[in-house]
Design a protein around this motif. Structure first.
Motif, short mmCIF file in Angstrom:
data_model
loop_
_atom_site.label_atom_id
_atom_site.label_comp_id
_atom_site.label_asym_id
_atom_site.label_seq_id
_atom_site.Cartn_x
_atom_site.Cartn_y
_atom_site.Cartn_z
N SER A 46 -2.09 -31.62 34.02
CA SER A 46 -0.67 -31.82 34.31
C SER A 46 -0.34 -31.16 35.65
O SER A 46 -0.70 -30.00 35.86
N VAL A 47 0.30 -31.91 36.54
CA VAL A 47 0.68 -31.37 37.84
C VAL A 47 2.11 -31.77 38.15
O VAL A 47 2.66 -32.71 37.56
N SER A 48 2.69 -31.07 39.09
CA SER A 48 4.02 -31.43 39.57
C SER A 48 3.89 -32.43 40.69
O SER A 48 2.88 -32.46 41.41
N GLU A 49 4.89 -33.25 40.85
CA GLU A 49 4.90 -34.21 41.96
C GLU A 49 4.78 -33.45 43.28
O GLU A 49 5.46 -32.43 43.48
N GLY A 50 3.86 -33.91 44.13
CA GLY A 50 3.63 -33.24 45.40
C GLY A 50 2.53 -32.21 45.37
O GLY A 50 2.08 -31.74 46.42
N ALA A 51 2.08 -31.84 44.19
CA ALA A 51 1.02 -30.83 44.07
C ALA A 51 -0.36 -31.48 44.21
O ALA A 51 -0.51 -32.70 44.10
N LEU A 52 -1.35 -30.63 44.42
CA LEU A 52 -2.73 -31.08 44.51
C LEU A 52 -3.22 -31.57 43.16
O LEU A 52 -2.98 -30.94 42.13
N VAL A 53 -3.95 -32.67 43.19
CA VAL A 53 -4.60 -33.19 42.00
C VAL A 53 -6.09 -32.88 42.11
O VAL A 53 -6.72 -33.17 43.14
N LEU A 54 -6.64 -32.28 41.07
CA LEU A 54 -8.08 -32.01 41.01
C LEU A 54 -8.57 -32.38 39.62
O LEU A 54 -8.19 -31.76 38.64
N LEU A 55 -9.41 -33.40 39.55
CA LEU A 55 -10.01 -33.81 38.29
C LEU A 55 -11.51 -33.59 38.42
O LEU A 55 -12.15 -34.09 39.33
N ARG A 56 -12.05 -32.86 37.45
CA ARG A 56 -13.43 -32.40 37.57
C ARG A 56 -14.41 -33.31 36.83
O ARG A 56 -14.12 -33.77 35.71
N CYS A 57 -15.55 -33.51 37.47
CA CYS A 57 -16.61 -34.34 36.89
C CYS A 57 -17.96 -33.73 37.24
O CYS A 57 -18.25 -33.48 38.41
N ILE A 114 -8.91 -45.60 47.12
CA ILE A 114 -7.57 -46.14 47.21
C ILE A 114 -6.54 -45.12 46.78
O ILE A 114 -6.88 -44.11 46.14
N ASN A 115 -5.30 -45.36 47.16
CA ASN A 115 -4.16 -44.53 46.73
C ASN A 115 -4.28 -43.08 47.16
O ASN A 115 -3.69 -42.20 46.53
N GLY A 116 -5.01 -42.80 48.23
CA GLY A 116 -5.10 -41.44 48.75
C GLY A 116 -6.08 -40.52 48.05
O GLY A 116 -6.13 -39.32 48.34
N PHE A 117 -6.85 -41.04 47.12
CA PHE A 117 -7.84 -40.23 46.42
C PHE A 117 -9.14 -40.11 47.22
O PHE A 117 -9.49 -41.01 47.98
N GLU A 118 -9.82 -39.00 47.01
CA GLU A 118 -11.14 -38.83 47.57
C GLU A 118 -11.98 -37.98 46.63
O GLU A 118 -11.45 -37.29 45.75
N ALA A 119 -13.29 -38.05 46.80
CA ALA A 119 -14.20 -37.27 45.97
C ALA A 119 -15.39 -36.85 46.81
O ALA A 119 -15.77 -37.54 47.76
N GLU A 120 -15.95 -35.72 46.45
CA GLU A 120 -17.09 -35.20 47.20
C GLU A 120 -18.29 -35.05 46.28
O GLU A 120 -18.21 -34.41 45.22
N PHE A 121 -19.39 -35.65 46.67
CA PHE A 121 -20.64 -35.54 45.94
C PHE A 121 -21.32 -34.24 46.36
O PHE A 121 -21.63 -34.05 47.54
N LYS A 122 -21.54 -33.35 45.39
CA LYS A 122 -22.25 -32.10 45.66
C LYS A 122 -23.48 -32.07 44.77
O LYS A 122 -23.40 -31.74 43.57
N LYS A 123 -24.60 -32.36 45.39
CA LYS A 123 -25.85 -32.46 44.63
C LYS A 123 -26.22 -31.12 43.99
O LYS A 123 -26.65 -31.07 42.84
N SER A 124 -26.03 -30.04 44.75
CA SER A 124 -26.43 -28.72 44.26
C SER A 124 -25.62 -28.30 43.04
O SER A 124 -26.09 -27.54 42.19
N HIS A 161 -16.08 -34.22 41.94
CA HIS A 161 -14.67 -33.99 41.61
C HIS A 161 -13.75 -34.90 42.41
O HIS A 161 -13.97 -35.15 43.59
N LEU A 162 -12.70 -35.32 41.77
CA LEU A 162 -11.70 -36.22 42.38
C LEU A 162 -10.48 -35.41 42.81
O LEU A 162 -9.98 -34.59 42.03
N LEU A 217 -11.51 -46.68 41.80
CA LEU A 217 -10.86 -45.83 42.80
C LEU A 217 -11.76 -45.61 43.99
O LEU A 217 -11.35 -45.74 45.15
N LEU A 218 -13.00 -45.23 43.71
CA LEU A 218 -13.96 -44.95 44.77
C LEU A 218 -15.36 -44.85 44.17
O LEU A 218 -15.51 -44.77 42.95
N LYS A 219 -16.34 -44.85 45.08
CA LYS A 219 -17.72 -44.75 44.61
C LYS A 219 -18.57 -44.03 45.65
O LYS A 219 -18.28 -44.05 46.85
N TYR A 220 -19.62 -43.39 45.17
CA TYR A 220 -20.63 -42.79 46.03
C TYR A 220 -21.96 -43.45 45.70
O TYR A 220 -22.37 -43.51 44.53
N THR A 221 -22.62 -43.94 46.75
CA THR A 221 -23.97 -44.49 46.55
C THR A 221 -24.95 -43.67 47.37
O THR A 221 -25.74 -42.89 46.84
#
Lengths: 111, 117
Positions: free
Chosen positions: B12-23, B60-70, B75-76, B47-51
């Motif tokens: 749950s976040v407030s409008e305008g706050a950072l969104v962090l969804l963990r994977c 799309i919609n301003g989302f991004e995610a970073e692949f961290k192999k280590s 996380h989105l 939303l997005l993909k890493y190959t």
């Protein structure tokens, strides 16, 4: 134009009945899939067809039978429906090895 | 075999706050990684993909995610949440076998994102 379309969107039926869900994709993809989303929103693959050939068949009761008449269509037939079959069934497609695109889902309720 | 764990079934976040969804994922071979979004009573939208290549991927919609192999993580994030971002988000992994993904997506259990005014 809808890329992956499936019908019906909603289906309510009685236990023991046989029902089918149809899926069509107009993306020119060579691979199609059926995924199941259960009541807890867990998504799992059921079947995958590549060029009309079955390539993935997860542990699914043999009451479920997919049929692919051509590359653009993958239908799902379910015999002797049970209460536990109630779920959302998603059709999807991809060009083999690439991004998978999902349909809008078919909400099946067995009563 | 591969698996995906999404930490937190509800965020749950407030409008305008950072969104962090963990994977976090588990895979014996380099994976393809995806985030999908599902709005109520709708299908799954990519939303997005890493190959391969750049580890920070934009979607799309301003989302991004970073692949961290280590860290075996994908996380989105989104810098500023909008009310329209309220939905359920699924992380998924697909195996690369011989350079070809067999298309078998393994999904996490999903994270419901709620955005408060």
């Amino acid at each position: 134009d809808t890329a992956v379309s499936q019908t019906p969107k909603y289906l309510v039926t009685q236990m023991g009945n046989d029902k089918s869900i149809k899926c069509e994709q107009n993306l020119g993809h060579d691979t199609m899939y059926w995924y199941k989303q259960d009541s807890k929103k867990f998504l799992k693959i059921m079947f995958s067809y590549n060029n009309k050939e079955l390539i993935i068949n997860e542990t699914v009761p043999n009451r479920f039978s997919p049929k692919s008449p051509d590359k653009a269509h993958l239908n799902l037939h379910i015999n002797s429906l049970e209460l536990g079959d109630s779920a959302v069934y998603f059709c999807a497609s991809s060009q083999f090895g690439n991004t998978i695109y999902f349909g809008e889902g078919s909400w099946l309720t067995v009563v | 075999a591969q698996s995906v764990t999404q930490l937190g079934s509800h965020v749950s976040v407030s409008e305008g706050a950072l969104v962090l969804l963990r994977c976090n994922y588990s895979s014996s071979v380099p994976p393809y990684l995806f985030w999908y979004v599902q709005y109520p009573n709708q299908g799954l939208q990519l939303l997005l993909k890493y190959t391969t290549g750049a580890t920070l991927v934009k979607g799309i919609n301003g989302f991004e995610a970073e692949f961290k192999k280590s860290e075996t993580s994908f996380h989105l994030t989104k810098p500023s949440a909008h009310m329209s971002d309220a939905a359920e988000y699924f992380c998924a992994v697909s195996l690369i076998a011989g350079g070809t993904s067999y298309g078998k997506l393994t999904f996490g259990q999903g994270t419901i994102l709620t955005v408060h005014p």
